[in-house]
Design a protein around this motif. Structure first.
Motif, PDB file in Angstrom:
ATOM      1  N   LEU A 268       0.836  -1.203   0.000  1.00  0.00           N
ATOM      2  CA  LEU A 268       0.000   0.000   0.000  1.00  0.00           C
ATOM      3  C   LEU A 268       0.873   1.256   0.000  1.00  0.00           C
ATOM      4  CD1 LEU A 268      -3.006   0.777   0.074  1.00  0.00           C
ATOM      5  CD2 LEU A 268      -2.863   0.796   2.565  1.00  0.00           C
ATOM      6  N   VAL A 269       1.938   1.218   0.776  1.00  0.00           N
ATOM      7  CA  VAL A 269       2.845   2.362   0.867  1.00  0.00           C
ATOM      8  C   VAL A 269       3.539   2.628  -0.473  1.00  0.00           C
ATOM      9  CG1 VAL A 269       5.053   3.092   1.883  1.00  0.00           C
ATOM     10  CG2 VAL A 269       3.233   2.197   3.351  1.00  0.00           C
ATOM     11  N   ARG A 270       3.833   1.553  -1.210  1.00  0.00           N
ATOM     12  CA  ARG A 270       4.541   1.702  -2.481  1.00  0.00           C
ATOM     13  C   ARG A 270       3.610   1.964  -3.664  1.00  0.00           C
ATOM     14  NH1 ARG A 270       9.690   0.046  -2.970  1.00  0.00           N
ATOM     15  NH2 ARG A 270       9.315  -0.693  -5.077  1.00  0.00           N
ATOM     16  N   ASP A 271       2.311   1.853  -3.431  1.00  0.00           N
ATOM     17  CA  ASP A 271       1.338   2.030  -4.518  1.00  0.00           C
ATOM     18  C   ASP A 271       1.154   3.512  -4.835  1.00  0.00           C
ATOM     19  OD1 ASP A 271      -1.007   2.002  -6.200  1.00  0.00           O
ATOM     20  OD2 ASP A 271      -1.399  -0.010  -5.422  1.00  0.00           O
ATOM     21  N   LYS A 272       1.325   3.884  -6.099  1.00  0.00           N
ATOM     22  CA  LYS A 272       1.227   5.292  -6.487  1.00  0.00           C
ATOM     23  C   LYS A 272      -0.075   5.612  -7.216  1.00  0.00           C
ATOM     24  CE  LYS A 272       6.256   5.454  -7.021  1.00  0.00           C
ATOM     25  NZ  LYS A 272       7.376   5.637  -7.964  1.00  0.00           N
ATOM     26  N   LYS A 273      -1.022   4.660  -7.195  1.00  0.00           N
ATOM     27  CA  LYS A 273      -2.259   4.863  -7.965  1.00  0.00           C
ATOM     28  C   LYS A 273      -3.226   5.816  -7.277  1.00  0.00           C
ATOM     29  CE  LYS A 273      -2.021   0.234  -9.991  1.00  0.00           C
ATOM     30  NZ  LYS A 273      -2.658  -1.104 -10.026  1.00  0.00           N
ATOM     31  N   HIS A 274      -3.110   5.941  -5.969  1.00  0.00           N
ATOM     32  CA  HIS A 274      -4.035   6.805  -5.230  1.00  0.00           C
ATOM     33  C   HIS A 274      -3.236   7.697  -4.289  1.00  0.00           C
ATOM     34  CE1 HIS A 274      -7.362   8.134  -2.738  1.00  0.00           C
ATOM     35  NE2 HIS A 274      -8.188   7.637  -3.613  1.00  0.00           N
ATOM     36  N   PRO A 275      -3.550   9.009  -4.259  1.00  0.00           N
ATOM     37  CA  PRO A 275      -2.746   9.931  -3.433  1.00  0.00           C
ATOM     38  C   PRO A 275      -2.800   9.646  -1.933  1.00  0.00           C
ATOM     39  CG  PRO A 275      -4.732  11.012  -4.304  1.00  0.00           C
ATOM     40  CD  PRO A 275      -4.591   9.710  -5.010  1.00  0.00           C
ATOM     41  N   PRO A 313      12.537  10.306  -1.045  1.00  0.00           N
ATOM     42  CA  PRO A 313      12.607  11.557  -1.814  1.00  0.00           C
ATOM     43  C   PRO A 313      11.286  11.961  -2.462  1.00  0.00           C
ATOM     44  CG  PRO A 313      14.460  10.102  -2.354  1.00  0.00           C
ATOM     45  CD  PRO A 313      13.488   9.293  -1.563  1.00  0.00           C
ATOM     46  N   ASN A 314      10.347  11.017  -2.623  1.00  0.00           N
ATOM     47  CA  ASN A 314       9.096  11.307  -3.336  1.00  0.00           C
ATOM     48  C   ASN A 314       7.903  11.563  -2.419  1.00  0.00           C
ATOM     49  OD1 ASN A 314      10.452  10.750  -5.823  1.00  0.00           O
ATOM     50  ND2 ASN A 314      10.185   8.563  -5.434  1.00  0.00           N
ATOM     51  N   LEU A 315       8.124  11.530  -1.106  1.00  0.00           N
ATOM     52  CA  LEU A 315       7.007  11.669  -0.176  1.00  0.00           C
ATOM     53  C   LEU A 315       6.680  13.137   0.105  1.00  0.00           C
ATOM     54  CD1 LEU A 315       7.929   8.950   2.496  1.00  0.00           C
ATOM     55  CD2 LEU A 315       6.305   8.749   0.602  1.00  0.00           C
ATOM     56  N   ASN A 316       5.395  13.410   0.367  1.00  0.00           N
ATOM     57  CA  ASN A 316       5.037  14.755   0.810  1.00  0.00           C
ATOM     58  C   ASN A 316       5.446  14.915   2.281  1.00  0.00           C
ATOM     59  OD1 ASN A 316       2.960  13.704   2.534  1.00  0.00           O
ATOM     60  ND2 ASN A 316       1.507  13.721   0.833  1.00  0.00           N
ATOM     61  N   ASN A 317       5.318  16.117   2.802  1.00  0.00           N
ATOM     62  CA  ASN A 317       5.832  16.405   4.149  1.00  0.00           C
ATOM     63  C   ASN A 317       5.203  15.541   5.233  1.00  0.00           C
ATOM     64  OD1 ASN A 317       7.380  18.308   2.930  1.00  0.00           O
ATOM     65  ND2 ASN A 317       6.283  20.076   3.712  1.00  0.00           N
ATOM     66  N   GLU A 318       3.872  15.351   5.148  1.00  0.00           N
ATOM     67  CA  GLU A 318       3.182  14.563   6.169  1.00  0.00           C
ATOM     68  C   GLU A 318       3.648  13.115   6.160  1.00  0.00           C
ATOM     69  OE1 GLU A 318      -1.408  13.715   7.720  1.00  0.00           O
ATOM     70  OE2 GLU A 318      -1.058  14.562   5.732  1.00  0.00           O
ATOM     71  N   CYS A 319       3.729  12.536   4.964  1.00  0.00           N
ATOM     72  CA  CYS A 319       4.176  11.146   4.847  1.00  0.00           C
ATOM     73  C   CYS A 319       5.653  11.007   5.215  1.00  0.00           C
ATOM     74  CB  CYS A 319       3.945  10.638   3.421  1.00  0.00           C
ATOM     75  SG  CYS A 319       2.204  10.453   2.983  1.00  0.00           S
ATOM     76  N   LEU A 320       6.441  12.017   4.862  1.00  0.00           N
ATOM     77  CA  LEU A 320       7.877  11.981   5.135  1.00  0.00           C
ATOM     78  C   LEU A 320       8.145  11.891   6.639  1.00  0.00           C
ATOM     79  CD1 LEU A 320      10.738  12.161   3.988  1.00  0.00           C
ATOM     80  CD2 LEU A 320      10.551  14.647   4.103  1.00  0.00           C
ATOM     81  N   GLU A 321       7.424  12.668   7.412  1.00  0.00           N
ATOM     82  CA  GLU A 321       7.628  12.652   8.862  1.00  0.00           C
ATOM     83  C   GLU A 321       7.279  11.281   9.450  1.00  0.00           C
ATOM     84  OE1 GLU A 321       6.000  15.168  12.698  1.00  0.00           O
ATOM     85  OE2 GLU A 321       6.673  16.260  10.909  1.00  0.00           O
ATOM     86  N   MET A 355      16.723  19.748   8.564  1.00  0.00           N
ATOM     87  CA  MET A 355      16.276  21.140   8.412  1.00  0.00           C
ATOM     88  C   MET A 355      15.422  21.344   7.160  1.00  0.00           C
ATOM     89  SD  MET A 355      17.412  22.685  11.066  1.00  0.00           S
ATOM     90  CE  MET A 355      17.248  24.414  10.691  1.00  0.00           C
ATOM     91  N   ARG A 356      14.705  20.296   6.754  1.00  0.00           N
ATOM     92  CA  ARG A 356      13.932  20.429   5.520  1.00  0.00           C
ATOM     93  C   ARG A 356      12.447  20.614   5.783  1.00  0.00           C
ATOM     94  NH1 ARG A 356      13.184  15.799   0.796  1.00  0.00           N
ATOM     95  NH2 ARG A 356      11.246  16.655  -0.030  1.00  0.00           N
TER      96      ARG A 356
END
Length: 437
Positions: A268-275, A313-321, A355-356
């Motif tokens: 599910l985490v690797r699936d890019k079909k749904h935001p 590198p491809n995650l948005n801020n919420e997912c990245l954290e 610091m990103r």
């Protein structure tokens, strides 16, 4: 709006309502306009002549000034109480401060909202009737007829709050849950899960019913084989079950220790079909790992760490954290540290996170880098400095962030300088001023 335009508008509305005004007159007497407006909210097609120019809300008691402008009584009286002696719309000085009730407009407003209210109530009754009828059908049918009934019920539940309420009040949850089991087809399971995930599962009976091993096993199987929407629904349902009281901890451990569940979450985490799929998968994985330490080795064994590092590198801020939080948890055990060290792009990818996004992200990234550094100081120091770690650490030290992070950064910078092959090159890599050198 000039008074003659208002009169023309009112005449038009009066004519258009002639067919429905008398049909709701008796009902109006028992209806409170304010209550109707609140229950109908939000409503977007209210005629402009019904709107008070001051509050931009429907008028309850329209009154007209000597300028011909109409306002809600409470709003215009508040305007006067502030010392104004003008018409709010035209800003003309009032030669007469009296206000005249606009009974014609009031009647039209009441009739319009009464009509809308009755239409809404009829729709609600129709929805409730359809839900009850579908529940009765589900008790009798099988095969494709059952699938059709579940699809119909799911559409109602997705679209109407009152459908969910009716379902809960008539033991609909128990009926739908009873369809989930070891011999349930996936098509039936997908529809049933799509219904249940939209409902309140706070009832002990409903929760315990769904915590049955056979039902959980079906949900996990469907999560691995269904559509992306079904996978997300399964993850949401499992998260709902894990959120309940601790006295059911034994059942929770059985759920989260399933390798199939963990594999499904990584897919599910690797699936890019749904935001939203990445966020849903990461959120559940975080919950599982933070509350069940025994699962952490299993997550590492199925290759979670390199997969998470790859998508950073491809995650948005919420997912990245969330992803960094998961990696930081896994870095606290020996197997996790070794898995992190073996990832080819681990250091560059994590250094970029400093610091990103947020202070939390910086903290998680520093903890991960420390874990790797302790395993192979010289190798780590070389790669980290080449990836720009030194300048990032200096930014942390000079920023206004948590003193603990500053201390961690100072120590890591010092250790890197000690283990870097040539100190003069290290200093140049840091781009330090002569004074700091």
């Amino acid at each position: 709006m000039p008074s003659f335009e208002i009169n023309n508008a009112l005449m038009g509305f009066e004519t258009s309502f002639k067919g429905c005004v008398f049909s709701v007159l008796d009902t109006e007497k028992n209806m409170d306009l304010k209550l109707m407006i609140e229950e109908l909210d939000p409503i977007h097609d209210v005629p402009s002549v019904f709107i008070c120019p001051i509050s931009l809300e429907p008028m309850h008691e329209p009154v007209t000034l000597c300028t011909g402008q109409t306002y809600d009584r409470s709003n215009i009286l508040k305007w006067f109480s502030l010392g104004h002696k003008t018409c709010p719309t035209t800003m003309q000085e009032l030669w007469d401060d009296s206000i005249t009730p606009n009974n014609t407009l009031k009647q039209l407003i009441l009739s319009w909202f009464s009509h809308k209210y009755l239409v809404m109530k009829k729709k609600l009754e129709d929805v409730q009737g359809r839900v009850l009828e579908t529940l009765e059908t589900l008790k009798k049918v099988k095969g494709q007829s059952r699938v059709k009934a579940l699809k119909d019920l799911r559409k109602l539940v997705d679209s109407h709050v009152c459908a969910r309420k009716t379902l809960l009040e008539n033991d609909g949850v128990g009926l739908v849950c009873s369809l989930l089991g070891p011999f349930t087809s996936h098509v039936v399971g997908c529809e049933a899960i799509g219904i249940v995930v939209n409902l309140d599962l706070s009832s002990d009976f409903n929760r315990k019913n769904l915590m049955h091993p056979a039902k959980v096993s079906l949900v996990v199987d469907i999560m691995n084989e269904g559509t992306i929407e079904t996978k997300m629904n399964c993850a949401k349902l499992i998260e709902m079950l894990l959120m309940e009281e601790e006295n059911e901890n034994e059942g929770k451990i059985e759920i989260v220790s399933s390798l199939s569940l963990l594999v499904g979450l990584l897919r599910l985490v690797r699936d890019k079909k749904h935001p939203n799929s990445v966020l849903i998968g990461l959120t559940l994985l975080k919950k599982v790992l933070s509350s069940h330490e025994s699962v952490r080795n299993s997550v590492i064994s199925i290759g979670a760490i390199p997969q998470l590092i790859e998508i950073l590198p491809n995650l948005n801020n919420e997912c990245l954290e969330i992803a960094l939080y998961i990696l930081e948890i896994l870095s606290t055990i020996e197997e996790g540290k070794l898995a992190l060290k073996e990832c080819p792009n681990i250091i560059p990818n994590v250094v970029k996170m400093l610091m990103r996004v947020s202070e939390n992200c910086t903290q998680f990234a520093l903890s991960i880098l420390w874990a790797i550094y302790k395993l192979a100081p010289e190798e780590c120091a070389s790669k980290a400095v080449e990836a720009g770690l030194a300048s990032k650490l200096l930014l942390v030290i000079q920023s206004g962030c948590n003193p603990v992070l500053k201390q961690m950064s100072s120590e890591l910078l010092k250790m890197c300088s000690v283990n870097y092959s040539t100190s003069s090159i290290f200093i140049s890599k840091c781009m330090l001023t002569t004074t700091i050198q």
